[in-house]
Design a protein around this motif. Structure first.
Motif, mmCIF file in Angstrom:
data_model
loop_
_atom_site.group_PDB
_atom_site.id
_atom_site.type_symbol
_atom_site.label_atom_id
_atom_site.label_comp_id
_atom_site.label_asym_id
_atom_site.label_seq_id
_atom_site.Cartn_x
_atom_site.Cartn_y
_atom_site.Cartn_z
ATOM 1 N N UNK A 9 0.803 -1.224 0.000
ATOM 2 C CA UNK A 9 0.000 0.000 0.000
ATOM 3 C C UNK A 9 0.833 1.271 0.000
ATOM 4 N N UNK A 10 2.136 1.165 0.216
ATOM 5 C CA UNK A 10 3.004 2.336 0.279
ATOM 6 C C UNK A 10 4.156 2.150 -0.705
ATOM 7 N N UNK A 11 4.269 3.085 -1.642
ATOM 8 C CA UNK A 11 5.375 3.061 -2.600
ATOM 9 C C UNK A 11 6.459 4.073 -2.265
ATOM 10 N N UNK A 12 6.090 5.127 -1.537
ATOM 11 C CA UNK A 12 7.048 6.182 -1.211
ATOM 12 C C UNK A 12 6.803 6.688 0.200
ATOM 13 N N UNK A 13 7.891 6.963 0.908
ATOM 14 C CA UNK A 13 7.829 7.596 2.227
ATOM 15 C C UNK A 13 8.561 8.920 2.136
ATOM 16 N N UNK A 14 7.887 9.980 2.553
ATOM 17 C CA UNK A 14 8.465 11.319 2.537
ATOM 18 C C UNK A 14 8.725 11.736 3.980
ATOM 19 N N UNK A 126 12.261 -6.068 -0.428
ATOM 20 C CA UNK A 126 11.488 -6.445 -1.608
ATOM 21 C C UNK A 126 12.322 -6.544 -2.873
ATOM 22 N N UNK A 127 11.789 -7.263 -3.848
ATOM 23 C CA UNK A 127 12.489 -7.471 -5.111
ATOM 24 C C UNK A 127 12.655 -6.179 -5.895
ATOM 25 N N UNK A 128 11.748 -5.227 -5.693
ATOM 26 C CA UNK A 128 11.814 -3.976 -6.432
ATOM 27 C C UNK A 128 12.657 -2.919 -5.753
ATOM 28 N N UNK A 129 13.385 -3.298 -4.726
ATOM 29 C CA UNK A 129 14.245 -2.325 -4.060
ATOM 30 C C UNK A 129 13.589 -1.591 -2.926
ATOM 31 N N UNK A 130 12.391 -2.051 -2.503
ATOM 32 C CA UNK A 130 11.751 -1.430 -1.369
ATOM 33 C C UNK A 130 11.039 -0.147 -1.722
ATOM 34 N N UNK A 131 10.561 0.560 -0.700
ATOM 35 C CA UNK A 131 9.888 1.833 -0.929
ATOM 36 C C UNK A 131 10.922 2.904 -1.280
ATOM 37 N N UNK A 132 10.488 3.904 -2.005
ATOM 38 C CA UNK A 132 11.349 5.032 -2.332
ATOM 39 C C UNK A 132 11.244 6.068 -1.213
ATOM 40 N N UNK A 143 21.246 21.896 2.225
ATOM 41 C CA UNK A 143 21.409 21.502 3.625
ATOM 42 C C UNK A 143 20.947 20.067 3.846
ATOM 43 N N UNK A 144 19.848 19.672 3.206
ATOM 44 C CA UNK A 144 19.352 18.306 3.335
ATOM 45 C C UNK A 144 20.376 17.302 2.800
ATOM 46 N N UNK A 145 20.960 17.624 1.651
ATOM 47 C CA UNK A 145 21.957 16.721 1.069
ATOM 48 C C UNK A 145 23.161 16.574 1.992
ATOM 49 N N UNK A 146 23.603 17.685 2.563
ATOM 50 C CA UNK A 146 24.724 17.624 3.499
ATOM 51 C C UNK A 146 24.348 16.806 4.727
ATOM 52 N N UNK A 160 18.082 7.854 -0.465
ATOM 53 C CA UNK A 160 17.119 8.918 -0.747
ATOM 54 C C UNK A 160 17.006 9.164 -2.250
ATOM 55 N N UNK A 161 15.772 9.142 -2.739
ATOM 56 C CA UNK A 161 15.533 9.319 -4.171
ATOM 57 C C UNK A 161 15.356 10.780 -4.582
ATOM 58 N N UNK A 162 15.103 11.666 -3.619
ATOM 59 C CA UNK A 162 14.925 13.072 -3.969
ATOM 60 C C UNK A 162 14.737 13.942 -2.754
ATOM 61 N N UNK A 163 15.000 15.238 -2.918
ATOM 62 C CA UNK A 163 14.929 16.202 -1.827
ATOM 63 C C UNK A 163 14.048 17.384 -2.230
ATOM 64 N N UNK A 164 13.198 17.843 -1.312
ATOM 65 C CA UNK A 164 12.279 18.942 -1.583
ATOM 66 C C UNK A 164 12.299 19.935 -0.423
ATOM 67 N N UNK A 165 12.189 21.230 -0.783
ATOM 68 C CA UNK A 165 12.174 22.285 0.220
ATOM 69 C C UNK A 165 11.097 23.303 -0.127
ATOM 70 N N UNK A 166 11.079 24.440 0.556
ATOM 71 C CA UNK A 166 10.026 25.431 0.322
ATOM 72 C C UNK A 166 10.207 26.169 -0.995
#
Length: 249
Positions: A9-14, A126-132, A143-146, A160-166
């Motif tokens: 039921x969950x493909x991505x966790x943010x 999981x076979x698909x590499x787990x949740x993103x 700052x998040x990347x650091x 981590x597949x991606x980073x988002x900010x304001x």
């Protein structure tokens, strides 16, 4: 009490950072003073750099002081730090200084004890590499990347597949910001799980169709406010993502 999600039921966790993966006290007591002590030098010596110049222009615009010089901009930044204002240009300039401090070995990020192990389990299952896994924080993407590069256990960037900010998503208490992230990552909102300690953020994510868990850690600033009607966990190992025939924590 474990918060459990059904198989598949969950493909991505943010992930939020402050108060969720990591202690707000570390940010307030270590990172804020580190950047504040260096704002003046950054503005004086590197004001012509495009990222710095853009942030300074945004400070002037937000403050309604188009003629503010470097000294005045530094004062404004300090006042915003005192007020814990989530202003994008403040976060940009802090992020520049923090990233450089991490790279020099002057800073090492903080994670609550169970977090890194749980994230590794979620990403690997999981076979698909787990949740993103994604990060959405008021702190800048740099700052998040650091933060995830210079953890106590080394780099976590592979998780981590991606980073988002304001700036690249929008304000954290606006549902449209979460819709923008869904569009960017290509994951159905109903299959996206958001973890945060702030009720306003959880409400906005839910309004955008996301699933939510409020992370309530004793001693954090928003602990007493609770998480409204959202599922609640005191730590990441109380959140169970069920994949196939086994539970991943």
């Amino acid at each position: 009490m474990t918060v459990q999600f059904d198989a598949g039921s969950v493909d991505a966790v943010v992930l939020d950072i402050e108060g969720t993966t990591s202690a707000t006290g570390f940010v307030v007591d270590v990172l804020y003073p580190y950047a504040r002590e260096r704002f003046g030098a950054l503005l004086a010596s590197r004001g012509d750099e495009p990222e710095v110049a853009r942030a300074v222009a945004q400070v002037r615009e937000l403050a309604g002081e188009p003629g503010a010089d470097a000294a005045r901009v530094e004062q404004i930044l300090g006042a915003w730090v005192d007020a814990d204002r989530k202003a994008t240009p403040l976060k940009t300039l802090q992020g520049i200084l923090w990233a450089e401090g991490f790279a020099r070995g002057e800073l090492v990020s903080h994670f609550y004890p169970e977090v890194i192990g749980v994230l590794r389990g979620w990403a690997a299952d999981g076979d698909g590499g787990g949740v993103r896994l994604y990060v959405y924080s008021s702190g800048s993407v740099s700052a998040q990347r650091a933060w995830f590069t210079y953890s106590p256990e080394g780099s976590l960037m592979e998780l981590v597949s991606g980073f988002y900010d304001t700036e690249n998503a929008g304000p954290k208490q606006e549902p449209d910001s979460y819709r923008a992230i869904s569009a960017a990552v290509g994951v159905d909102p109903g299959r996206t799980l958001f973890l945060s300690d702030r009720l306003g953020e959880l409400d906005a994510a839910r309004d955008a169709g996301w699933r939510t868990v409020g992370v309530r850690r004793a001693g954090e600033p928003y602990f007493a406010a609770g998480v409204g009607g959202h599922p609640e966990a005191a730590a990441f190992d109380e959140i169970s993502l069920v994949s196939g025939s086994r539970s991943v924590r």
